[in-house]
Motif scaffolding. Structure first.
Motif, mmCIF file in Angstrom:
data_model
loop_
_atom_site.group_PDB
_atom_site.id
_atom_site.type_symbol
_atom_site.label_atom_id
_atom_site.label_comp_id
_atom_site.label_asym_id
_atom_site.label_seq_id
_atom_site.Cartn_x
_atom_site.Cartn_y
_atom_site.Cartn_z
ATOM 1 N N ALA A 49 -25.747 70.139 4.424
ATOM 2 C CA ALA A 49 -24.715 69.242 4.956
ATOM 3 C C ALA A 49 -24.453 69.534 6.436
ATOM 4 O O ALA A 49 -24.293 68.604 7.239
ATOM 5 C CB ALA A 49 -23.431 69.381 4.152
ATOM 6 N N GLU A 50 -24.419 70.802 6.779
ATOM 7 C CA GLU A 50 -24.200 71.176 8.185
ATOM 8 C C GLU A 50 -25.364 70.693 9.052
ATOM 9 O O GLU A 50 -25.165 70.154 10.142
ATOM 10 C CB GLU A 50 -24.046 72.696 8.304
ATOM 11 N N GLU A 51 -26.564 70.855 8.546
ATOM 12 C CA GLU A 51 -27.758 70.390 9.264
ATOM 13 C C GLU A 51 -27.703 68.869 9.451
ATOM 14 O O GLU A 51 -27.993 68.351 10.536
ATOM 15 C CB GLU A 51 -28.995 70.805 8.470
ATOM 16 N N THR A 52 -27.325 68.161 8.414
ATOM 17 C CA THR A 52 -27.223 66.705 8.475
ATOM 18 C C THR A 52 -26.147 66.276 9.460
ATOM 19 O O THR A 52 -26.322 65.306 10.208
ATOM 20 C CB THR A 52 -26.916 66.142 7.070
ATOM 21 N N LYS A 53 -25.045 66.997 9.471
ATOM 22 C CA LYS A 53 -23.950 66.698 10.403
ATOM 23 C C LYS A 53 -24.431 66.813 11.854
ATOM 24 O O LYS A 53 -24.125 65.954 12.688
ATOM 25 C CB LYS A 53 -22.787 67.660 10.142
ATOM 26 N N ILE A 54 -25.184 67.844 12.131
ATOM 27 C CA ILE A 54 -25.707 68.042 13.486
ATOM 28 C C ILE A 54 -26.683 66.918 13.838
ATOM 29 O O ILE A 54 -26.629 66.358 14.943
ATOM 30 C CB ILE A 54 -26.372 69.426 13.618
ATOM 31 N N LYS A 55 -27.544 66.555 12.906
ATOM 32 C CA LYS A 55 -28.490 65.457 13.156
ATOM 33 C C LYS A 55 -27.757 64.147 13.395
ATOM 34 O O LYS A 55 -28.148 63.363 14.277
ATOM 35 C CB LYS A 55 -29.459 65.310 11.977
ATOM 36 N N ASP A 56 -26.709 63.907 12.634
ATOM 37 C CA ASP A 56 -25.912 62.685 12.827
ATOM 38 C C ASP A 56 -25.246 62.668 14.202
ATOM 39 O O ASP A 56 -25.187 61.625 14.858
ATOM 40 C CB ASP A 56 -24.849 62.547 11.726
ATOM 41 N N THR A 57 -24.764 63.824 14.629
ATOM 42 C CA THR A 57 -24.143 63.916 15.955
ATOM 43 C C THR A 57 -25.178 63.669 17.050
ATOM 44 O O THR A 57 -24.882 62.987 18.043
ATOM 45 C CB THR A 57 -23.476 65.289 16.137
ATOM 46 N N LEU A 58 -26.378 64.203 16.865
ATOM 47 C CA LEU A 58 -27.449 63.952 17.834
ATOM 48 C C LEU A 58 -27.789 62.459 17.894
ATOM 49 O O LEU A 58 -28.003 61.906 18.983
ATOM 50 C CB LEU A 58 -28.702 64.755 17.479
ATOM 51 N N GLN B 165 -26.112 67.976 28.115
ATOM 52 C CA GLN B 165 -25.649 69.338 27.847
ATOM 53 C C GLN B 165 -25.265 69.487 26.368
ATOM 54 O O GLN B 165 -25.641 70.458 25.709
ATOM 55 C CB GLN B 165 -24.447 69.634 28.745
ATOM 56 N N ARG B 166 -24.547 68.512 25.875
ATOM 57 C CA ARG B 166 -24.125 68.538 24.476
ATOM 58 C C ARG B 166 -25.342 68.442 23.551
ATOM 59 O O ARG B 166 -25.403 69.110 22.524
ATOM 60 C CB ARG B 166 -23.158 67.388 24.209
ATOM 61 N N LYS B 167 -26.306 67.619 23.940
ATOM 62 C CA LYS B 167 -27.526 67.470 23.141
ATOM 63 C C LYS B 167 -28.286 68.792 23.075
ATOM 64 O O LYS B 167 -28.754 69.188 22.000
ATOM 65 C CB LYS B 167 -28.416 66.373 23.727
ATOM 66 N N GLU B 168 -28.401 69.481 24.191
ATOM 67 C CA GLU B 168 -29.108 70.767 24.212
ATOM 68 C C GLU B 168 -28.418 71.781 23.303
ATOM 69 O O GLU B 168 -29.080 72.496 22.547
ATOM 70 C CB GLU B 168 -29.198 71.309 25.642
ATOM 71 N N GLN B 169 -27.089 71.819 23.353
ATOM 72 C CA GLN B 169 -26.353 72.746 22.495
ATOM 73 C C GLN B 169 -26.552 72.379 21.014
ATOM 74 O O GLN B 169 -26.744 73.249 20.183
ATOM 75 C CB GLN B 169 -24.864 72.751 22.854
ATOM 76 N N LEU B 170 -26.504 71.087 20.733
ATOM 77 C CA LEU B 170 -26.694 70.647 19.353
ATOM 78 C C LEU B 170 -28.108 70.947 18.857
ATOM 79 O O LEU B 170 -28.294 71.280 17.682
ATOM 80 C CB LEU B 170 -26.386 69.161 19.216
ATOM 81 N N LEU B 171 -29.095 70.844 19.729
ATOM 82 C CA LEU B 171 -30.463 71.187 19.331
ATOM 83 C C LEU B 171 -30.581 72.669 18.996
ATOM 84 O O LEU B 171 -31.260 73.050 18.028
ATOM 85 C CB LEU B 171 -31.457 70.789 20.421
ATOM 86 N N LYS B 172 -29.910 73.515 19.782
ATOM 87 C CA LYS B 172 -29.894 74.950 19.472
ATOM 88 C C LYS B 172 -29.193 75.188 18.132
ATOM 89 O O LYS B 172 -29.664 75.968 17.303
ATOM 90 C CB LYS B 172 -29.184 75.732 20.574
ATOM 91 N N ASP B 173 -28.060 74.496 17.952
ATOM 92 C CA ASP B 173 -27.327 74.625 16.686
ATOM 93 C C ASP B 173 -28.169 74.144 15.513
ATOM 94 O O ASP B 173 -28.121 74.722 14.422
ATOM 95 C CB ASP B 173 -26.016 73.830 16.732
ATOM 96 N N LEU B 174 -28.941 73.088 15.745
ATOM 97 C CA LEU B 174 -29.792 72.544 14.686
ATOM 98 C C LEU B 174 -30.857 73.551 14.270
ATOM 99 O O LEU B 174 -31.117 73.732 13.081
ATOM 100 C CB LEU B 174 -30.440 71.230 15.140
ATOM 101 N N VAL B 175 -31.459 74.213 15.237
ATOM 102 C CA VAL B 175 -32.476 75.220 14.923
ATOM 103 C C VAL B 175 -31.855 76.345 14.096
ATOM 104 O O VAL B 175 -32.429 76.784 13.088
ATOM 105 C CB VAL B 175 -33.122 75.775 16.217
ATOM 106 N N GLN B 176 -30.658 76.789 14.494
ATOM 107 C CA GLN B 176 -29.984 77.843 13.726
ATOM 108 C C GLN B 176 -29.637 77.346 12.323
ATOM 109 O O GLN B 176 -29.797 78.067 11.342
ATOM 110 C CB GLN B 176 -28.726 78.300 14.456
#
Length: 142
Positions: free
Chosen positions: A31-40, A75-86
């Protein structure tokens, strides 16, 4: 006839509980992964929308503001991509824990099925012996 009792039932119940917990944790991670993808995806849509509205810009200040907005989105996209990898790494770990829990449960379930089968065979053998004894006693009485 005696009821079947699996002497490792408490362990099986514990392993099933652990499996359910692992499944819930995996669900949270997905769910967390999906949330990040949706935000991206939302950021991408916002960027497309702003690009399509860029033709309406009339002043330098608006252009400068749009440029800053794009920088913020990037900037937000880059942070979200890092969060997505984690998040993907966490999901993979949770998936492995769930897989191990499933294997433990499956092993105990197979053992239970095997013991139940042995128990049924033994009960049938005992029942057949009892029937033979009853028949033999009738024959000897007559």
């Amino acid at each position: 006839m005696k009821k079947f009792v699996f002497n490792m039932q408490k362990i099986l119940d514990l392993r099933e509980f652990e499996k359910k917990q692992a499944e819930a944790e995996l669900g949270k991670a997905v769910a967390e992964e999906t949330k990040i993808k949706d935000t991206l995806e939302l950021i991408a849509r916002q960027r497309v929308q702003q690009v399509s509205e860029a033709g309406k810009i009339s002043g330098v200040n608006e252009l400068y503001g749009l440029s800053n907005y794009f920088a913020l989105l990037d900037q937000r996209k880059e942070q979200l991509l890092k969060d997505l990898v984690q998040a993907q790494m966490v999901t993979e770990q949770k998936r492995e824990v769930f897989k191990q829990a499933m294997l433990k449960v499956k092993a105990l379930e197979k053992l239970k099925e095997s013991r139940l089968s042995e128990w049924k065979t033994e009960q049938k053998r005992k029942e057949a012996a009892e029937i033979d004894d009853i028949n033999n006693s009738k024959i000897y009485r007559e």
